[in-house]
Design a protein around this motif. Structure first.
Motif, PDB file in Angstrom:
ATOM      1  N   VAL A 169       0.839  -1.204   0.000  1.00 12.79           N
ATOM      2  CA  VAL A 169       0.000   0.000   0.000  1.00 12.79           C
ATOM      3  C   VAL A 169       0.874   1.254   0.000  1.00 12.79           C
ATOM      4  CG1 VAL A 169      -1.845   1.226   1.207  1.00 12.79           C
ATOM      5  CG2 VAL A 169      -1.785  -1.280   1.244  1.00 12.79           C
ATOM      6  N   PHE A 170       1.987   1.201   0.730  1.00 13.57           N
ATOM      7  CA  PHE A 170       2.891   2.349   0.794  1.00 13.57           C
ATOM      8  C   PHE A 170       3.482   2.662  -0.573  1.00 13.57           C
ATOM      9  CE2 PHE A 170       7.115   4.227   1.643  1.00 13.57           C
ATOM     10  CZ  PHE A 170       6.704   5.359   2.341  1.00 13.57           C
ATOM     11  N   ILE A 171       3.800   1.638  -1.358  1.00 15.83           N
ATOM     12  CA  ILE A 171       4.352   1.881  -2.691  1.00 15.83           C
ATOM     13  C   ILE A 171       3.357   2.656  -3.550  1.00 15.83           C
ATOM     14  CG2 ILE A 171       5.018   0.738  -4.848  1.00 15.83           C
ATOM     15  CD1 ILE A 171       6.275  -1.461  -3.187  1.00 15.83           C
ATOM     16  N   VAL A 172       2.092   2.258  -3.495  1.00 13.25           N
ATOM     17  CA  VAL A 172       1.063   2.986  -4.257  1.00 13.25           C
ATOM     18  C   VAL A 172       0.961   4.423  -3.756  1.00 13.25           C
ATOM     19  CG1 VAL A 172      -1.371   3.059  -4.896  1.00 13.25           C
ATOM     20  CG2 VAL A 172      -0.204   0.859  -4.712  1.00 13.25           C
ATOM     21  N   GLY A 173       1.061   4.605  -2.425  1.00 13.21           N
ATOM     22  CA  GLY A 173       1.030   5.954  -1.873  1.00 13.21           C
ATOM     23  C   GLY A 173       2.178   6.813  -2.372  1.00 13.21           C
ATOM     24  N   VAL A 174       3.362   6.230  -2.482  1.00 13.89           N
ATOM     25  CA  VAL A 174       4.520   6.975  -2.996  1.00 13.89           C
ATOM     26  C   VAL A 174       4.293   7.376  -4.451  1.00 13.89           C
ATOM     27  CG1 VAL A 174       6.967   6.828  -3.561  1.00 13.89           C
ATOM     28  CG2 VAL A 174       6.141   5.899  -1.403  1.00 13.89           C
ATOM     29  N   LEU A 175       3.793   6.453  -5.255  1.00 15.84           N
ATOM     30  CA  LEU A 175       3.558   6.753  -6.674  1.00 15.84           C
ATOM     31  C   LEU A 175       2.520   7.857  -6.834  1.00 15.84           C
ATOM     32  CD1 LEU A 175       3.592   3.137  -8.163  1.00 15.84           C
ATOM     33  CD2 LEU A 175       5.425   4.828  -8.177  1.00 15.84           C
ATOM     34  N   SER A 200       1.949  10.192  -4.665  1.00 13.83           N
ATOM     35  CA  SER A 200       2.612  11.420  -4.215  1.00 13.83           C
ATOM     36  C   SER A 200       3.449  12.029  -5.327  1.00 13.83           C
ATOM     37  CB  SER A 200       3.504  11.123  -3.005  1.00 13.83           C
ATOM     38  OG  SER A 200       2.771  10.544  -1.948  1.00 13.83           O
ATOM     39  N   LEU A 201       4.176  11.187  -6.033  1.00  9.19           N
ATOM     40  CA  LEU A 201       5.033  11.694  -7.101  1.00  9.19           C
ATOM     41  C   LEU A 201       4.220  12.324  -8.215  1.00  9.19           C
ATOM     42  CD1 LEU A 201       7.679   8.820  -7.366  1.00  9.19           C
ATOM     43  CD2 LEU A 201       7.789  10.937  -6.051  1.00  9.19           C
ATOM     44  N   ILE A 202       3.099  11.707  -8.544  1.00 12.18           N
ATOM     45  CA  ILE A 202       2.278  12.247  -9.626  1.00 12.18           C
ATOM     46  C   ILE A 202       1.634  13.568  -9.205  1.00 12.18           C
ATOM     47  CG2 ILE A 202       0.208  11.796 -11.008  1.00 12.18           C
ATOM     48  CD1 ILE A 202       0.984   8.847 -10.988  1.00 12.18           C
ATOM     49  N   LYS A 203       1.335  13.706  -7.905  1.00 17.85           N
ATOM     50  CA  LYS A 203       0.698  14.934  -7.428  1.00 17.85           C
ATOM     51  C   LYS A 203       1.629  16.142  -7.527  1.00 17.85           C
ATOM     52  CE  LYS A 203      -2.208  15.160  -4.100  1.00 17.85           C
ATOM     53  NZ  LYS A 203      -2.987  15.104  -2.852  1.00 17.85           N
ATOM     54  N   ILE A 204       2.936  15.929  -7.385  1.00 16.51           N
ATOM     55  CA  ILE A 204       3.853  17.076  -7.361  1.00 16.51           C
ATOM     56  C   ILE A 204       4.769  17.136  -8.588  1.00 16.51           C
ATOM     57  CG2 ILE A 204       3.877  17.129  -4.852  1.00 16.51           C
ATOM     58  CD1 ILE A 204       6.651  15.852  -4.958  1.00 16.51           C
ATOM     59  N   VAL A 205       4.606  16.231  -9.539  1.00 17.05           N
ATOM     60  CA  VAL A 205       5.519  16.201 -10.679  1.00 17.05           C
ATOM     61  C   VAL A 205       5.404  17.463 -11.529  1.00 17.05           C
ATOM     62  CG1 VAL A 205       3.931  15.029 -12.275  1.00 17.05           C
ATOM     63  CG2 VAL A 205       6.406  14.692 -12.495  1.00 17.05           C
ATOM     64  N   THR A 206       4.234  18.122 -11.498  1.00 19.69           N
ATOM     65  CA  THR A 206       4.083  19.349 -12.271  1.00 19.69           C
ATOM     66  C   THR A 206       4.614  20.573 -11.521  1.00 19.69           C
ATOM     67  OG1 THR A 206       1.838  19.654 -11.394  1.00 19.69           O
ATOM     68  CG2 THR A 206       2.051  18.454 -13.469  1.00 19.69           C
ATOM     69  N   LEU A 207       4.935  20.414 -10.239  1.00 15.76           N
ATOM     70  CA  LEU A 207       5.400  21.535  -9.431  1.00 15.76           C
ATOM     71  C   LEU A 207       6.907  21.531  -9.217  1.00 15.76           C
ATOM     72  CD1 LEU A 207       2.624  21.430  -6.668  1.00 15.76           C
ATOM     73  CD2 LEU A 207       2.667  22.843  -8.744  1.00 15.76           C
ATOM     74  N   ALA A 208       7.531  20.367  -9.370  1.00 12.75           N
ATOM     75  CA  ALA A 208       8.961  20.271  -9.072  1.00 12.75           C
ATOM     76  C   ALA A 208       9.541  19.061  -9.783  1.00 12.75           C
ATOM     77  CB  ALA A 208       9.174  20.163  -7.562  1.00 12.75           C
ATOM     78  N   ASP A 209      10.877  18.992  -9.767  1.00 13.51           N
ATOM     79  CA  ASP A 209      11.573  17.827 -10.309  1.00 13.51           C
ATOM     80  C   ASP A 209      11.771  16.809  -9.186  1.00 13.51           C
ATOM     81  OD1 ASP A 209      11.799  19.021 -12.830  1.00 13.51           O
ATOM     82  OD2 ASP A 209      13.634  20.075 -12.231  1.00 13.51           O
ATOM     83  N   VAL A 210      11.347  15.587  -9.424  1.00 11.95           N
ATOM     84  CA  VAL A 210      11.438  14.529  -8.418  1.00 11.95           C
ATOM     85  C   VAL A 210      12.239  13.375  -8.998  1.00 11.95           C
ATOM     86  CG1 VAL A 210      10.172  12.985  -6.907  1.00 11.95           C
ATOM     87  CG2 VAL A 210       9.208  15.208  -7.478  1.00 11.95           C
ATOM     88  N   SER A 211      13.166  12.857  -8.207  1.00  6.72           N
ATOM     89  CA  SER A 211      13.990  11.722  -8.629  1.00  6.72           C
ATOM     90  C   SER A 211      13.804  10.564  -7.657  1.00  6.72           C
ATOM     91  CB  SER A 211      15.469  12.112  -8.702  1.00  6.72           C
ATOM     92  OG  SER A 211      15.663  13.184  -9.602  1.00  6.72           O
ATOM     93  N   PRO A 219      -6.755   9.580 -13.574  1.00  4.99           N
ATOM     94  CA  PRO A 219      -6.513   8.247 -12.979  1.00  4.99           C
ATOM     95  C   PRO A 219      -6.143   8.315 -11.503  1.00  4.99           C
ATOM     96  CG  PRO A 219      -5.462   8.420 -15.125  1.00  4.99           C
ATOM     97  CD  PRO A 219      -5.909   9.792 -14.763  1.00  4.99           C
ATOM     98  N   ILE A 220      -5.275   9.278 -11.137  1.00  7.73           N
ATOM     99  CA  ILE A 220      -4.874   9.398  -9.732  1.00  7.73           C
ATOM    100  C   ILE A 220      -6.036   9.907  -8.887  1.00  7.73           C
ATOM    101  CG2 ILE A 220      -3.230  10.459  -8.159  1.00  7.73           C
ATOM    102  CD1 ILE A 220      -2.105   8.380 -10.094  1.00  7.73           C
ATOM    103  N   ALA A 221      -6.812  10.841  -9.443  1.00  5.81           N
ATOM    104  CA  ALA A 221      -7.994  11.322  -8.725  1.00  5.81           C
ATOM    105  C   ALA A 221      -8.955  10.177  -8.446  1.00  5.81           C
ATOM    106  CB  ALA A 221      -8.691  12.414  -9.537  1.00  5.81           C
ATOM    107  N   LEU A 222      -9.091   9.276  -9.412  1.00  5.76           N
ATOM    108  CA  LEU A 222      -9.982   8.123  -9.234  1.00  5.76           C
ATOM    109  C   LEU A 222      -9.445   7.178  -8.166  1.00  5.76           C
ATOM    110  CD1 LEU A 222     -12.491   6.619 -10.210  1.00  5.76           C
ATOM    111  CD2 LEU A 222     -11.060   5.482 -11.923  1.00  5.76           C
ATOM    112  N   VAL A 223      -8.120   6.963  -8.150  1.00  6.48           N
ATOM    113  CA  VAL A 223      -7.519   6.091  -7.141  1.00  6.48           C
ATOM    114  C   VAL A 223      -7.760   6.650  -5.735  1.00  6.48           C
ATOM    115  CG1 VAL A 223      -5.323   5.251  -6.219  1.00  6.48           C
ATOM    116  CG2 VAL A 223      -5.764   5.116  -8.671  1.00  6.48           C
TER     117      VAL A 223
END
Length: 418
Positions: free
Chosen positions: A153-159, A161-172, A306-310
């Protein structure tokens, strides 16, 4: 009747419907299901009982690597920040949410790590066919821990999270995150390979019952209970399992009423979980608090359907559906509506399995709070709704586990029932 070996178990009592059945010997790969409710009495038999040992040790190695590297990194407008896995829990504690920090750590690495170490120890003891009282006590504590391990479940939460902020910053993504994904897969594989009946047979062969048991009847009608630790049936008046030493607790209160009480508590907590903000985003000095539904609408507005639906399914549909489903099952058990017990049982199993996935939103908040730390440029802080929502998830999971599924069934059963 004498019970000599779990893989040749002549009789068993179903945990979910209390039906006494005769269990045939299993060939490698064969499993055993209850003919009444289709509950998994015994998993697929393993030709090599040491396979789980290899997978458990591999999972422990990957877990060690999770703490050796960076987990994620964040960069915006020349300001960068790198987080380790520990930072997710440490930052939540630093924002005055130590309970969420403990929950995050225990469900993702604490309990799974302890579980894997215990499995390695038990398999080693089983290979020696020696198990003292302490070893048997350890073995009977492991299976109740499985629903509370949420690394997947945590892995899905991380993914998310990344999609939520990918348009605001660079994430690696760091090596630690890759190691964590592999570790989560290895943990799931270890669960699948553990043959608990065979493991218990090696740790402590089942003793004689000295009681005549009739199959095709309920255990309660024969004054029989099943041990929740090792699955051994024994007389109700005995009080303690003769195999693992686990105590049979006669419930002083109605378990259906207990489930009702937990559901009412979850409903009460679900109100502030949706009214108060679950997190607040600060950007260039401007603070924007977001509720659960507000976060879903924001994702949908930015095109991340898709993320909003999840998030919507995990944080809104699943909790409400679980509360409604458990309430309906409590009514069917109370008023003895047994005309479709198998369908009711399937509803319970689905409800019990999906509840843990509601924790995604809590994990999303924990990751974002630890990752997005750019001072006045951008920062994310947890809101009070995160604690309330986590409590809702935990309470509904406990409600499902306390629900007495045996009350969904009548005393009689026809083998041709569909």
């Amino acid at each position: 009747m004498t019970v000599e070996h779990a893989t040749d178990l002549p009789v068993a009592v179903c945990r979910e419907c209390d039906w006494v059945i005769q269990v045939p010997s299993r060939a490698p790969g064969e499993s055993v299901h209850c003919p009444r409710c289709n509950h998994h009495i015994a998993p697929p038999a393993q030709s090599d009982r040491q396979r789980p040992l290899a997978w458990a040790m591999a999972a422990l190695i990957m877990l060690a690597l999770v703490f050796a590297f960076d987990f994620l990194s964040f960069s915006t407008r020349g300001v960068s920040h790198t987080m380790s896995f520990f930072d997710a829990a440490r930052t939540m504690a630093g924002h005055d949410y130590p309970s969420l920090a403990v929950l995050l750590f225990c469900t993702t690495v604490g309990l799974p790590g302890a579980y894997l170490l215990a499995v390695v120890f038990l398999l080693w003891q089983a290979s020696r066919h020696k198990a003292g009282a302490a070893t048997r006590a350890l073995a009977r504590q492991l299976r109740p821990l499985e629903p509370w391990m949420m690394s997947d479940v945590f892995i899905v939460g991380v993914l998310v999270s990344l999609i939520k902020i990918v348009t605001l910053a660079d994430v690696s993504i760091g090596l630690s995150f890759i190691a964590f994904c592999i570790y989560a897969l290895l943990v799931l594989r270890t669960f699948m390979l553990i043959d608990w009946p065979a493991l218990w047979a090696d740790l402590a062969p089942m003793p004689a019952l000295h009681t005549h048991l009739e199959t095709g009847r309920t255990g309660a009608s024969q004054n029989l209970v099943v041990c929740r630790g090792c699955d051994m049936p024994f007389p109700n008046d005995r009080g303690k399992c003769p195999r693992c030493g686990g105590r049979h607790i006669a419930h002083a209160i109605d378990r259906i009423q207990l489930t009702w009480a937990l559901l009412i508590t979850a409903v009460i907590l679900y109100i502030p979980a949706n009214i108060y903000p679950i997190m607040s985003t600060t950007s260039l000095g401007s603070t924007d608090p977001q509720t659960i539904v507000g976060g879903v609408l924001h994702l949908a507005h930015t095109g991340s359907w898709p993320i909003a639906l999840v998030i919507f399914v995990a944080s809104v549909v699943v909790p409400i559906s679980k509360i409604v489903a458990l309430a309906w099952l409590c009514l069917t058990a109370t008023y003895r509506w047994h005309h479709n017990s198998r369908t009711q049982m399937r509803l319970y199993r689905v409800t019990e399995k999906i509840g843990r996935w509601s924790m995604i939103d809590v994990f999303v908040v924990a990751v974002l709070v630890a990752l997005v730390r750019a001072g006045a440029l951008m920062a994310i802080e947890p809101g009070p709704a995160a604690l309330c929502f986590a409590a809702v998830v935990i309470i509904t999971m406990i409600a499902a586990l306390t629900f007495d599924t045996r009350q969904l069934w009548d005393e009689t059963f026809e083998m041709n029932t569909r």
